[in-house]
Motif scaffolding. Structure first.
Motif, mmCIF file in Angstrom:
data_model
loop_
_atom_site.group_PDB
_atom_site.id
_atom_site.type_symbol
_atom_site.label_atom_id
_atom_site.label_comp_id
_atom_site.label_asym_id
_atom_site.label_seq_id
_atom_site.Cartn_x
_atom_site.Cartn_y
_atom_site.Cartn_z
ATOM 1 N N GLN A 73 0.829 -1.208 0.000
ATOM 2 C CA GLN A 73 0.000 0.000 0.000
ATOM 3 C C GLN A 73 0.860 1.254 0.000
ATOM 4 N N GLU A 129 -6.405 1.360 -0.300
ATOM 5 C CA GLU A 129 -6.743 0.201 0.542
ATOM 6 C C GLU A 129 -6.905 -1.014 -0.371
ATOM 7 N N ILE A 157 -8.785 -2.716 -5.501
ATOM 8 C CA ILE A 157 -8.186 -1.670 -4.679
ATOM 9 C C ILE A 157 -9.116 -0.466 -4.596
#
Length: 148
Positions: free
Chosen positions: A72, A95, A119
């Motif tokens: 991330q 995220e 995502i």
């Protein structure tokens, strides 16, 4: 066949309309149907992107996967860099919702390792529109990180 840029896909669609087959080098492909996916609105500043090809992210000179600790962080850095190149706000939140299996691809300059992913990205609508066409992660010009 596809393109992450809707304008290019529209040109492909127009070229294929009414054709029963196309030649791809020495291979003859039957055209079963054509369709252009609709463009999604990102006006609320949040998008959930599903990739059709693996997302590539590097950390400490190695490719990492969506379940890795620094994925991330690395993807956020990549998306902020893209925003800076475009002169857009680089406030981005990423995220990882889920991902596919690890995949290795041999390319001209070595190999690439990545995985498809779902995502959630929160960013300026203009950046989300750009990412929808550009793709996520590294080597998008080679076909990685394309968004469905």
């Amino acid at each position: 066949m596809g393109s992450p840029v809707p304008r290019i896909a529209a040109c492909l669609l127009a070229a294929l309309a009414g054709r029963g087959e196309i030649r791809w080098g020495s291979v003859v492909l039957s055209v079963k149907g054509i369709q252009l996916d609709s463009v999604v609105s990102h006006s609320d500043g949040v998008a959930v992107f599903d990739t059709v090809s693996p997302v590539l992210v590097k950390y400490d000179d190695r490719y990492i996967l969506p379940e890795d600790a620094n994925f991330q962080t690395g993807l956020t850095h990549n998306l902020r860099h893209k925003a800076d190149l475009l002169g857009l706000s680089n406030e981005v939140e990423v995220e990882v919702l889920n991902s596919g299996p690890r995949r290795r691809f041999d390319v001209a300059k070595g190999f690439r390792i990545g995985a498809t992913a779902r995502i959630r990205v929160a960013a300026a609508p203009q950046l989300l529109d750009a990412l929808y066409e550009w793709g996520l992660g590294l080597s998008t010009v080679e076909g990685f990180g394309w968004i469905r």
